[in-house]
Structures are given as C-alpha cells and as structure tokens.
Scaffold this active site. Structure first.
Site, PDB file in Angstrom:
ATOM      1  N   LYS A 282      38.170 -34.488 -15.731  1.00 34.78           N
ATOM      2  CA  LYS A 282      37.462 -34.006 -16.921  1.00 34.78           C
ATOM      3  C   LYS A 282      36.110 -34.705 -17.034  1.00 34.78           C
ATOM      4  O   LYS A 282      35.947 -35.807 -16.524  1.00 34.78           O
ATOM      5  CB  LYS A 282      38.287 -34.349 -18.178  1.00 34.78           C
ATOM      6  CG  LYS A 282      39.514 -33.503 -18.376  1.00 34.78           C
ATOM      7  CD  LYS A 282      40.236 -33.898 -19.651  1.00 34.78           C
ATOM      8  CE  LYS A 282      41.477 -33.060 -19.858  1.00 34.78           C
ATOM      9  NZ  LYS A 282      41.205 -31.647 -20.132  1.00 34.78           N
ATOM     10  N   ASP A 352      44.046 -30.146 -13.752  1.00 40.97           N
ATOM     11  CA  ASP A 352      43.906 -30.369 -15.196  1.00 40.97           C
ATOM     12  C   ASP A 352      44.784 -29.409 -16.005  1.00 40.97           C
ATOM     13  O   ASP A 352      44.948 -29.579 -17.205  1.00 40.97           O
ATOM     14  CB  ASP A 352      42.436 -30.206 -15.595  1.00 40.97           C
ATOM     15  CG  ASP A 352      42.137 -30.827 -16.957  1.00 40.97           C
ATOM     16  OD1 ASP A 352      43.013 -31.555 -17.478  1.00 40.97           O
ATOM     17  OD2 ASP A 352      41.035 -30.576 -17.486  1.00 40.97           O
ATOM     18  N   ARG A 356      51.537 -27.362 -18.409  1.00 34.43           N
ATOM     19  CA  ARG A 356      52.501 -26.321 -18.045  1.00 34.43           C
ATOM     20  C   ARG A 356      53.365 -26.764 -16.869  1.00 34.43           C
ATOM     21  O   ARG A 356      54.503 -26.334 -16.728  1.00 34.43           O
ATOM     22  CB  ARG A 356      51.750 -25.013 -17.746  1.00 34.43           C
ATOM     23  CG  ARG A 356      50.785 -25.109 -16.591  1.00 34.43           C
ATOM     24  CD  ARG A 356      49.737 -23.997 -16.593  1.00 34.43           C
ATOM     25  NE  ARG A 356      48.643 -24.258 -17.539  1.00 34.43           N
ATOM     26  CZ  ARG A 356      47.630 -23.422 -17.752  1.00 34.43           C
ATOM     27  NH1 ARG A 356      47.561 -22.277 -17.093  1.00 34.43           N
ATOM     28  NH2 ARG A 356      46.686 -23.737 -18.610  1.00 34.43           N
TER      29      ARG A 356
HETATM   30  N1  BES Z   1      45.320 -31.344 -22.521  1.00 38.82           N
HETATM   31  C1  BES Z   1      44.451 -30.311 -22.087  1.00 38.82           C
HETATM   32  C2  BES Z   1      44.139 -29.313 -23.191  1.00 38.82           C
HETATM   33  C3  BES Z   1      43.171 -29.756 -24.248  1.00 38.82           C
HETATM   34  C4  BES Z   1      41.836 -29.858 -23.972  1.00 38.82           C
HETATM   35  C5  BES Z   1      43.616 -29.998 -25.507  1.00 38.82           C
HETATM   36  C6  BES Z   1      40.952 -30.215 -24.967  1.00 38.82           C
HETATM   37  C7  BES Z   1      42.732 -30.341 -26.517  1.00 38.82           C
HETATM   38  C8  BES Z   1      41.404 -30.457 -26.245  1.00 38.82           C
HETATM   39  C9  BES Z   1      45.079 -29.545 -20.935  1.00 38.82           C
HETATM   40  O1  BES Z   1      45.853 -30.281 -20.080  1.00 38.82           O
HETATM   41  C10 BES Z   1      43.950 -28.993 -20.138  1.00 38.82           C
HETATM   42  O2  BES Z   1      43.214 -29.758 -19.608  1.00 38.82           O
HETATM   43  N2  BES Z   1      43.844 -27.668 -20.084  1.00 38.82           N
HETATM   44  C11 BES Z   1      42.787 -27.046 -19.386  1.00 38.82           C
HETATM   45  C12 BES Z   1      43.367 -25.861 -18.691  1.00 38.82           C
HETATM   46  C13 BES Z   1      42.420 -25.222 -17.709  1.00 38.82           C
HETATM   47  C14 BES Z   1      42.170 -26.151 -16.538  1.00 38.82           C
HETATM   48  C15 BES Z   1      43.031 -23.938 -17.232  1.00 38.82           C
HETATM   49  C16 BES Z   1      41.727 -26.636 -20.407  1.00 38.82           C
HETATM   50  O3  BES Z   1      42.081 -26.248 -21.513  1.00 38.82           O
HETATM   51  O4  BES Z   1      40.566 -26.760 -20.087  1.00 38.82           O
HETATM   52 ZN    ZN Z   2      46.729 -31.945 -20.872  1.00 38.84          ZN
HETATM   53 MN    MN Z   3      44.719 -31.196 -18.563  1.00 32.43          MN
END
Ligand code: BES
Ligand code: ZN
Ligand code: MN
Length: 502
Positions: A282, A352, A356
């Site tokens: 990230k 990331d 899931r």
């Molecule tokens: N934990 C994050 C989701 C998240 C991001 C929650 C920002 C709250 C604030 C999750 O694991 C994630 O990173 N999801 C990605 C998925 C994508 C790579 C398909 C996302 O939401 O960017």
């Molecule tokens: Zn996450």
């Molecule tokens: Mn993530």
C-alpha cells in the site's frame, strides 16, 4: 460510570421531580421558551422560565445550561438540556443530542451523582431511550491512554447516573439497562482492541483476549496454531501469513446459551492485525490505519463479550482467522495460486486483497456447525467506503427468501441502534470479473464494483448455509483528529442476536 433505574410513581409524577435528592437533576426545555413536564415541576419560582426568556439557553437540541439554588427543588443543581422544537415526543436526533450535551456537562461537574428523566421519543420505547443514553454516556468517557505515560486523570465528573422512568416501565427498563451496559462493555472492548498498536494487538493477543472472554463467561474456546491450520488445509488463509514472523491463529469461541441441539448463529470476523498490502504494498500515507484491519474480529469478540454478559439464550459461535499481511522474501507473490480448504483454487493477482483469502477458509470451516446463519464482518474493501461513505456498513447476501429475511433482520437491528447498514447486490453478472485463466478464480475483480466482487468471492464459499456479509471498511473507525475505533458494528450484531433470542 454506574447506571441505575429510578422509578417514579405515575400518580405523583407532577410533584415527584422537585423532591428528588441528587447532586444534579437533568430536565429538558424546548425552543420557543417552552418547558418539559419535568422542567415545569422544577420551576416553582420561575427561574427556569427566566433563563429561557433571557436567552441563556436556546432550547435547541444540544444546548445546555447549569443552574444552582433553584427554589423549592431538592436537587443541588438543575441541568437544563435543549430538546428542540416542542412536541409530545422528541425526535431521535434531538434526544441523542440532548443526552450527549448532558454527558458533556456531567463530565466536568464537581458532583458525584445525577438523575436523568427521559422524555418520550417519537416511535421509540423506553428500552431504546435507555440504550441510547448508556451508549452516549459511555462514549463520552471512553479513552485509550494505556500507552500514554501521562494519563488523563480527571477526578471530577458524575460517577452515578440514575435514569428515572415510570413505575409501570420498571421491569422493561431494568432488563434494557442490563443489556445496554453489556453492549457498552462489548463496544469498549472492540474499541480497545482496535486502537491498540499492531505491535501489541497481534494474532496471539487476540487469541489471549478470546480465551479470557471464554473463561469469564463460561464459553468453550479453541485456538488453532499454524500446524493445526495446515492440517485443515487452509492454504488460502496461510498464504496471507507467509510474509511475517508473527504466528497466525484461528480462533473459535462458543457460547451455548440455547438448547444443545439448536443450530448456532456463527459470526466470522476478519482479523488482519496489520495490512501492509504485502508485496502489492500500500502507499505510505495513512498506512498506520491498517492496524484497524482486525475491526471485524474485534467487533465479533466485543459482541461475544456482550452476549456472554447478557447470558443470551441463543447458541452463538465466533470464528476468527487472524494474521498479519506483510511483504518479505517468503511472502506470497502476485500470480501465486493457492488451494483453499474448500478445494477451490485461487490466483492471487493482488496480495492486498487478503481479507477474502483468510475469510474463505473460515467460511468453509463454519460448515461443520450446520449453522442457522453465518454473518461475516470485515474491513474488506476501500470500494465500500467509496460507495457508502462512513455512515452505513455494506450488507451483502444472496437474493432469495431466506436471505431476504436475514438481511431484513440485520438492517432492522442496525436501525434500532443507529448502527446502520445498507444492502448491496450480489449478482451473477459481477462474478464474471473473478475469472482466472489459470485457477478456479482470481482474488480481485478489477476496480469496478470492488465491494461487490469481493462479496461475490466470499459467496462461493457459503453455499451450504444462510449467509450475510458486512463490509465495515467505512464504519469501524474514524480518521483524522478524532482517529479511533467506533465500536461498530457491535450494536447491530448484538441487537440482531437479542432479537433472535426473543
Ligand atoms: N483492508 C483493506 C480494505 C480497506 C482499505 C479498508 C482502506 C479500509 C480502508 C483490504 O484488505 C484491501 O486492501 N482491499 C483492497 C482490495 C483491492 C486490492 C481489490 C482495496 O480496497 O483497495
Ligand atoms: Zn485488509
Ligand atoms: Mn488489503
């Protein structure tokens, strides 16, 4: 804060309030200089009317004024709080603002106890008003300062709050108070766990906390370590923990409040104690907030605490897959294919999208309990925050009668507690986006409808039972100056379970 119920005899209500001996009695006033029945009773010498006339208090919801030496009143102080425009009942919003104003004032008083007389709220019962009051007061005194060397030790402030209700409501009120306190205790635990730093709140820490809840409330617990998780063939879950030295844990907690043969409600919580993104790292800004990526797990543990304290007559199980998502030489790579416990293979196109990957194995594990319903709770997607902002959690289920019923229950529980969710679609069309050329599915579905494709991914592991998914990415915590866990969706989940037990 010590809460109690004080009953007022209906026959004597017109004169009862001025006789209440307390350091502070709280009474409502309206805009347009109108008084509530309580305020009328306390205003033997016209001081309250005078305060309104002079403009010292507007009566707008959330306004407040502290008076001392109010004539012919046994209480040492009268705290006036605004209830908004005058009507037989006050609105939910005005009530909430009034209670918050009361809590704010009482926190700074050199007084030990206070009495709050509840006004009638539009379309809501006494139980609702009590719960809203308790949550607001507990919210106002909640602090996370365990790790500050100088604690916020204000010795002043009201420690005992009596909530006055009509004698006819006494039984309902006492049950409601006990449940509200259990709910607030559950929320506080969820907030504490969320706010703890990721070097303290590790998977092992969550497991220890779950064990403590189990011991305190007579629940059965199982904590599986890496070897046992491997033996269950949870290849998807374990792939997320490949990049970290922090050991993963698989937590199971069982509250047997119902009949032995009754099918349990199973809560599944995402427990990523830090989500760096892994190799799909990230960006740096705000990455600290990914310590909240165990918000699903924290809310499930908090709900179990509430359920335990309430001795709820329902079988409720919790399943928490928990690990860190970190990059390293041993981390899962984009392109790796993993085999889930269900046997379905997954191409990890983005490390990331790890929530899931840990949830799918937990959802498969849940099958063994032949559950009445499974609700998973996860800070799953940034896309959900884009869709619904910070007000509603995203609610996803299949669209058939059984699932519509479960969705309705969850939505209603959210409305009852102001911890709302909004239903989103799960449709075959979105499933197209999860196609992989090399495995049964990919773990991402592209940028379009990201919260929905994530739910569609989970849905593939829940065919054996009735299931709902709550995406709490936008509701579990606040950013900015007020950074901190909200304790959501503990109110929704706990109320859902209370309603089921009834
Ligand atoms: N934990 C994050 C989701 C998240 C991001 C929650 C920002 C709250 C604030 C999750 O694991 C994630 O990173 N999801 C990605 C998925 C994508 C790579 C398909 C996302 O939401 O960017
Ligand atoms: Zn996450
Ligand atoms: Mn993530």
């Amino acid at each position: 804060m010590d809460f109690s119920i004080k009953t007022i005899d209906a026959k004597s209500t017109s004169s009862a309030y001025k006789a209440i001996k307390t350091a502070c009695i709280i009474a409502g006033v309206f805009e347009n200089k109108k008084l509530s029945a309580v305020a009328v009773n306390l205003d033997q010498q016209g001081q309250i009317v005078a305060a309104l006339k002079s403009g010292d208090i507007s009566g707008k919801a959330g306004s407040s004024l502290l008076l001392r030496n109010v004539g012919d009143v046994a209480a040492e102080r009268v705290l006036l709080v605004g209830l908004g425009t005058e009507a037989k009942t006050v609105t939910e919003k005005s009530f909430q603002q009034a209670v918050q104003a009361a809590a704010r004032n009482l926190a700074g008083l050199g007084a030990n106890d206070a009495v709050l007389v509840l006004p009638a709220v539009e379309g809501r019962d006494v139980a609702w008003a009590i719960r809203t009051t308790v949550i607001a007061f507990r919210e106002s005194i909640f602090r996370t300062d365990e790790l500050k060397s100088k604690k916020d030790t204000s010795s002043s402030g009201v420690k005992k709050l009596a909530i006055a209700v009509n004698a006819s409501d006494a039984t309902v009120a006492k049950t409601a108070l006990a449940q509200s306190i259990a709910l607030a205790n559950g929320m506080d635990l969820t907030k504490e766990l969320g706010n703890l730093p990721p070097n303290v709140c590790t998977p092992t820490y969550l497991a220890t906390t779950a064990k403590k809840i189990a011991a305190d409330y007579g629940m059965a617990t199982e904590i599986l370590d890496r070897k046992q998780i491997q033996a269950l063939k949870m290849g998807s879950f374990l792939s997320v923990s490949n990049g970290t030295v922090e050991p993963p844990k698989f937590i199971v907690l069982k509250h047997q409040g119902g009949k032995a043969k009754d099918a349990p409600v199973v809560l599944v919580g995402k427990g990523i104690t830090f989500d760096s993104g892994g190799i799909s790292l990230k960006p740096g800004a705000g990455m600290d907030e990914m310590k909240y990526d165990m918000g699903g797990a924290a809310s499930v543990i908090g709900t179990m605490r509430a359920v335990g304290e309430m001795k709820l007559k329902l079988n409720v199980y919790a399943i928490i897959p928990t690990c860190e998502n970190m990059p390293s030489g041993s981390a899962t790579r984009p392109g790796d294919i993993v085999t889930s416990m269900s046997g379905q293979t997954i191409e990890v196109l983005n490390t990331d999208a790890e929530g899931r990957l840990i949830l799918c194995d937990a959802l498969t594990y849940a099958e063994r309990f032949k559950p009445a319903a499974v609700v998973d709770v996860a800070t799953l997607t940034g896309a959900c925050v884009t869709s619904l902002g910070h007000h509603n959690s995203g609610l996803f289920t299949r669209h058939d009668d059984a699932h519509d019923k479960l969705a309705a229950e969850l939505l209603a529980a959210g409305k009852q507690t102001g911890d709302t969710a909004w239903r989103m679609p799960i449709e075959e069309a979105y499933n197209e986006q999860l196609k992989s050329n090399f495995a049964d599915m990919a773990n991402i579905g592209g940028p379009a409808g990201g919260s929905i494709t994530a739910a569609c991914f989970l849905e593939r592991f829940t065919k054996q039972y009735t299931w709902a998914h709550l995406d709490i990415a936008g509701t579990a915590w606040k950013s900015g100056a007020a950074k901190g866990s909200t304790g959501r969706p503990v109110p929704l989940l706990t109320t859902f379970l209370i309603n089921r037990a009834a």
